[in-house]
Design a protein around this motif. Structure first.
Motif, PDB file in Angstrom:
ATOM      1  N   ARG A 240       0.725  -1.742  -0.284  1.00 29.37           N
ATOM      2  CA  ARG A 240      -0.215  -0.089  -0.090  1.00 29.37           C
ATOM      3  C   ARG A 240       0.716   0.984   0.165  1.00 29.37           C
ATOM      4  NH1 ARG A 240      -4.807  -0.145   4.380  1.00 29.37           N
ATOM      5  NH2 ARG A 240      -5.816  -1.929   4.270  1.00 29.37           N
ATOM      6  N   GLY A 241       1.723   1.371   0.334  1.00 28.47           N
ATOM      7  CA  GLY A 241       2.532   2.310   0.417  1.00 28.47           C
ATOM      8  C   GLY A 241       2.575   3.391   1.751  1.00 28.47           C
ATOM      9  N   ALA A 242       1.466   2.962   2.913  1.00 30.20           N
ATOM     10  CA  ALA A 242       1.497   3.992   3.956  1.00 30.20           C
ATOM     11  C   ALA A 242       1.456   2.574   5.062  1.00 30.20           C
ATOM     12  CB  ALA A 242      -0.411   4.244   3.530  1.00 30.20           C
ATOM     13  N   TYR A 243       1.622   3.533   6.193  1.00 26.03           N
ATOM     14  CA  TYR A 243       1.641   2.335   7.163  1.00 26.03           C
ATOM     15  C   TYR A 243       0.436   1.627   7.925  1.00 26.03           C
ATOM     16  CZ  TYR A 243       6.455   2.719   8.578  1.00 26.03           C
ATOM     17  OH  TYR A 243       7.471   3.611   7.932  1.00 26.03           O
ATOM     18  N   VAL A 244      -0.527   0.844   8.428  1.00 24.99           N
ATOM     19  CA  VAL A 244      -1.391   0.119   8.150  1.00 24.99           C
ATOM     20  C   VAL A 244      -1.370   0.432   9.905  1.00 24.99           C
ATOM     21  CG1 VAL A 244      -2.838  -1.880   8.131  1.00 24.99           C
ATOM     22  CG2 VAL A 244      -0.887  -1.068   6.244  1.00 24.99           C
ATOM     23  N   ARG A 245      -3.007   0.205  10.570  1.00 24.87           N
ATOM     24  CA  ARG A 245      -3.374  -0.520  11.323  1.00 24.87           C
ATOM     25  C   ARG A 245      -3.515  -1.060  12.330  1.00 24.87           C
ATOM     26  NH1 ARG A 245      -7.381   4.539  12.667  1.00 24.87           N
ATOM     27  NH2 ARG A 245      -7.783   3.395  14.470  1.00 24.87           N
ATOM     28  N   PRO A 246      -2.804  -1.183  13.467  1.00 27.67           N
ATOM     29  CA  PRO A 246      -3.322  -2.868  14.169  1.00 27.67           C
ATOM     30  C   PRO A 246      -4.532  -3.092  13.743  1.00 27.67           C
ATOM     31  CG  PRO A 246      -1.625  -2.105  15.102  1.00 27.67           C
ATOM     32  CD  PRO A 246      -2.526  -0.190  14.263  1.00 27.67           C
ATOM     33  N   ASP A 247      -4.852  -2.654  13.957  1.00 23.10           N
ATOM     34  CA  ASP A 247      -6.517  -3.924  14.115  1.00 23.10           C
ATOM     35  C   ASP A 247      -7.293  -3.902  12.903  1.00 23.10           C
ATOM     36  OD1 ASP A 247      -7.139  -1.190  13.591  1.00 23.10           O
ATOM     37  OD2 ASP A 247      -8.358  -0.086  15.464  1.00 23.10           O
TER      38      ASP A 247
ATOM     39  N   ARG B 131      11.293   8.473   8.618  1.00 25.29           N
ATOM     40  CA  ARG B 131       9.775   7.476   8.490  1.00 25.29           C
ATOM     41  C   ARG B 131       9.454   6.205   9.147  1.00 25.29           C
ATOM     42  NH1 ARG B 131       9.131   6.032   2.348  1.00 25.29           N
ATOM     43  NH2 ARG B 131      11.259   5.656   2.449  1.00 25.29           N
ATOM     44  N   LYS B 132      11.056   5.641  10.021  1.00 25.26           N
ATOM     45  CA  LYS B 132      10.307   4.491  10.552  1.00 25.26           C
ATOM     46  C   LYS B 132      10.781   5.121  11.906  1.00 25.26           C
ATOM     47  CE  LYS B 132      12.794   0.795   7.656  1.00 25.26           C
ATOM     48  NZ  LYS B 132      13.102   0.067   7.687  1.00 25.26           N
TER      49      LYS B 132
ATOM     50  N   ARG C  26       6.644   5.887  11.883  1.00 26.26           N
ATOM     51  CA  ARG C  26       6.561   4.332  12.727  1.00 26.26           C
ATOM     52  C   ARG C  26       6.160   4.487  14.168  1.00 26.26           C
ATOM     53  NH1 ARG C  26       8.914  -0.364  10.556  1.00 26.26           N
ATOM     54  NH2 ARG C  26      10.074   0.214  12.267  1.00 26.26           N
TER      55      ARG C  26
ATOM     56  N   ARG D  15       3.122   4.051  17.207  1.00 22.79           N
ATOM     57  CA  ARG D  15       2.512   2.657  17.707  1.00 22.79           C
ATOM     58  C   ARG D  15       2.847   3.491  19.536  1.00 22.79           C
ATOM     59  NH1 ARG D  15       7.166  -2.093  15.820  1.00 22.79           N
ATOM     60  NH2 ARG D  15       5.919  -1.318  14.351  1.00 22.79           N
TER      61      ARG D  15
ATOM     62  N   THR E 147      -0.358   9.692   5.538  1.00 26.95           N
ATOM     63  CA  THR E 147      -0.721   8.633   5.128  1.00 26.95           C
ATOM     64  C   THR E 147      -0.951   7.014   6.604  1.00 26.95           C
ATOM     65  OG1 THR E 147       1.249   7.403   4.507  1.00 26.95           O
ATOM     66  CG2 THR E 147      -0.011   8.953   3.198  1.00 26.95           C
ATOM     67  N   HIS E 148       0.051   7.452   7.276  1.00 26.09           N
ATOM     68  CA  HIS E 148      -0.313   6.272   8.318  1.00 26.09           C
ATOM     69  C   HIS E 148      -1.577   6.121   8.973  1.00 26.09           C
ATOM     70  CE1 HIS E 148       0.750   4.047  11.876  1.00 26.09           C
ATOM     71  NE2 HIS E 148       2.102   4.165  11.588  1.00 26.09           N
ATOM     72  N   GLU E 149      -2.340   4.598   8.732  1.00 28.74           N
ATOM     73  CA  GLU E 149      -3.662   4.419   8.803  1.00 28.74           C
ATOM     74  C   GLU E 149      -3.875   4.801  10.109  1.00 28.74           C
ATOM     75  OE1 GLU E 149      -4.469   1.081   6.869  1.00 28.74           O
ATOM     76  OE2 GLU E 149      -3.437   2.318   4.402  1.00 28.74           O
ATOM     77  N   ASP E 150      -3.283   4.587  11.362  1.00 32.50           N
ATOM     78  CA  ASP E 150      -2.764   4.505  13.113  1.00 32.50           C
ATOM     79  C   ASP E 150      -2.537   5.773  13.164  1.00 32.50           C
ATOM     80  OD1 ASP E 150      -4.238   3.251  14.692  1.00 32.50           O
ATOM     81  OD2 ASP E 150      -1.575   3.283  15.588  1.00 32.50           O
TER      82      ASP E 150
ATOM     83  N   ASP F 244      -5.629   9.734  14.215  1.00 28.76           N
ATOM     84  CA  ASP F 244      -6.928   9.391  13.424  1.00 28.76           C
ATOM     85  C   ASP F 244      -7.140  11.263  13.206  1.00 28.76           C
ATOM     86  OD1 ASP F 244      -7.623   7.529  14.715  1.00 28.76           O
ATOM     87  OD2 ASP F 244      -6.450   7.800  16.298  1.00 28.76           O
TER      88      ASP F 244
END
Lengths: 333, 284
Positions: A321-328, B46-47, B50, B54, B223-226, B228
């Motif tokens: 996806r090229g984006a970091y993903v939600r853990p859930d 970026r890491k 991340r 977390r 773009t980070h999906e976690d 909000d």
């Protein structure tokens, strides 16, 4: 390439031990405790500083995109998805099995894991929920995790798991006996459990966190392999120190040397404390550089883990996806 | 000639309550407003971002589980920490923004006063932004503001301390955790405040401060999906494109309207809360 501790058998086994192998070029029949001691005593000691340095050096390898994607899929296929909790229920096993067969429901390209690993009383449930999915059922047995029970109780434990349909049995060695020098007793127990397993594969848990030294890890690995283990496994996951890179290195060396001298291939399973995809890939590097690429298959190498699988799936999705993903994004266990 | 060697400081990232060099090992030079060397600063990757997200996710649960009163005390303690390092902050603000020492001291004073102001907000958010709603039945109906979760902040590029305080403290006061990207050219006041959070009894990971290249970090944050929500206060011309990236995972986005504009305070406080509605029977 620096080869700090990768001592092939020629040097790992001293002159005295070489006698046992030179005569046979097969797994030697161990007839007595004296003979067993002699073989194990002939193993050279582990260079602890060298082993740690080499494991640390291998951890710095950078794995780039295409290789990383391949490594993530390979690691998924090597996972023994594990739940060993007092609170396990058949319902929990059902969701574990669904996840094992299809780790990412949205992507059929994700391989199934190698096995699910459960307590003996839940083997029948796991078998039923897995159906004809290409996932083996492994069961811990022999008074897991402490191994403190009489041999008859341990054998009954194994027999129950095998009767319920376990494809693989994960036994624990009696660390108390090993540490107090009753090597013959440990050996005999493994032999007895192996014969109780029938056609099921036997993984022997050394619980390296309780063996204190790398020398003991090397000796216990050889002892288990001589006694007929199909896999040697680091840990139960129930003590604070579990799989570490240097321990993996020592055990992989043992498996490589054993294969080189006897022709018998024994697999290695790391368990406990491996939670991130990054760690898993580091271990794969150690496997490749120590035992060789022939060990990069689920038949010869496994990860015993529960939360690792989600991180592997997350990193896999991140790469795509090229984006970091939600853990859930993925179900917990 | 001085009889001591200089004790030079490398400004590190603040991630999970620890001061880390970037995982990438990179750093960059920051100059003062006159263009002279000012400090070496870690260049986050970026890491690192991340890892910070977390940590923030784990810390947010602890922060929200504390009482509002306790959150206020903790933020007030942050003001105490900043107060005792006022002179240092003022020195950095003066160098970064090229203003005279008196103006820098005044700016730092206003920033610290703002921290105290946000400390006061923690137990008033519910009263001001929540309420009891009239419903046609024998029920109580309450609207309760709850935090979004993890908020990413692209801090203002120019206002190195005051602007950073507003962007970071508003989401913290409403119960969120923060991953902030400090001003790229003027990061040191923000990093100092990040250091202070670790001595203010803030849960480790609640307030993470990353320095580095804005272009690289802001896109990964959005773009980070976690994550909000994102505050794009310092994104400048890139804000539109970043908002589009943020839309991919349906984040709340706060766009800049200029620091200190009337009504901005309430807007910031309201930006990263959501409304939870609770029904309850009226006792029989």
């Amino acid at each position: 390439m620096d080869q700090v501790t990768t001592t092939p058998l020629r040097s790992a086994v001293g002159a005295e031990g070489a006698v046992w192998f030179a005569a046979t070029n097969a797994v030697p029949r161990v007839e007595s405790e004296i003979q067993l001691r002699s073989i194990l005593a002939s193993l050279s000691g582990v260079d602890a500083v060298g082993a740690e340095a080499r494991a640390a050096k291998l951890a710095t390898r950078s794995i780039k995109r295409a290789s990383k994607l391949a490594a993530l899929d390979l690691a998924i296929s090597m996972v023994d998805l594990t739940t060993l909790e007092g609170a396990d229920t058949p319902g929990r096993i059902a969701s574990l099995c669904a996840k094992a067969a299809r780790p990412d429901p949205n992507d059929h390209a994700v391989p199934a894991v190698a096995a699910v690993c459960v307590y003996p009383d839940l083997v029948a449930s796991a078998k039923r929920f897995l159906g004809d999915a290409p996932v083996a059922v492994a069961s811990v047995a022999t008074a897991f995790p402490s191994g403190r029970a009489s041999l008859s109780v341990k054998l009954a434990d194994v027999a129950e798991a095998v009767a319920a349909g376990a494809d693989e049995v994960d036994m624990v060695i009696d660390r108390g006996a090993f540490l107090s020098g009753r090597l013959g007793q440990v050996f005999d127990e493994i032999v007895a459990v192996k014969s109780a397993c029938g056609s099921a594969h036997l993984k022997v848990i050394l619980e390296t966190g309780e063996l204190v030294t790398y020398d003991n890890v090397r000796r216990a690995s050889w002892l288990a392999m001589l006694a007929g283990a199909d896999f040697i496994k680091t840990s139960t996951g129930k003590v604070p120190v579990a799989a570490t890179p240097p321990v993996a290195l020592v055990m992989l060396e043992a498996a490589r040397d054993f294969a080189e001298s006897t022709g018998e291939v024994v697999g290695v399973k790391l368990a406990g404390g491996i939670r991130s995809a990054k760690d898993a890939i580091r271990y794969l590097v150690i496997v490749n550089e120590t035992a060789g690429s022939a060990w990069l298959t689920p038949e010869r190498f496994r990860f015993g883990a529960s939360s690792l699988l989600n991180d592997l799936l997350m990193q896999r999705l991140k790469q795509r996806r090229g984006a970091y993903v939600r853990p859930d994004e993925f179900s917990g266990d | 000639m001085s009889d001591r060697l200089d004790v030079r400081k490398t400004y590190k990232l603040v991630v999970n309550g620890a001061f880390t060099r970037s995982e990438s090992g990179r750093s960059y030079e920051v100059t003062n407003a006159a263009g002279e060397f000012w400090a070496n600063v870690a260049q986050g990757s970026r890491k690192d971002l991340r890892d910070a997200v977390r940590a923030a996710r784990a810390a947010q649960a602890k922060w929200w589980a504390a009482t509002a009163y306790n959150r206020g005390q903790v933020i007030y303690r942050l003001a105490e920490m900043a107060e005792s390092r006022r002179a240092e902050l003022a020195e950095h603000v003066a160098a970064a923004e090229g203003i005279d020492p008196a103006a820098a001291a005044a700016s730092v004073g206003r920033g610290i006063d703002r921290i105290v102001w946000y400390a006061g907000w923690t137990d008033k958010v519910t009263q001001v932004f929540g309420g009891a709603n009239p419903v046609a039945g024998p029920f109580f109906n309450f609207s309760l503001p709850v935090p979004c979760g993890v908020v990413g902040v692209v801090a203002p590029e120019d206002s190195s301390f005051e602007g950073f305080v507003d962007a970071v403290l508003a989401p913290l006061a409403t119960g969120n955790a923060v991953v902030a990207i400090a001003s790229e050219t003027r990061p040191t006041p923000a990093i100092l405040l990040g250091e202070m959070t670790t001595t203010a009894d803030v849960p480790a990971g609640l307030c993470n401060v990353l320095s580095g290249r804005r272009d690289e970090l802001a896109a990964a944050l959005c773009t980070h999906e976690d994550v909000d929500g994102v505050d794009l206060a310092g994104a400048g011309d890139a804000a539109g494109a970043l908002a589009v990236l943020a839309a991919g995972s349906i984040k709340r986005v706060l766009r800049a309207r200029g620091h200190g504009r009337a009504g901005d305070d309430a807007r910031r406080l309201r930006a990263f809360i959501e409304t939870s509605t609770v029904w309850h029977t009226i006792g029989q």
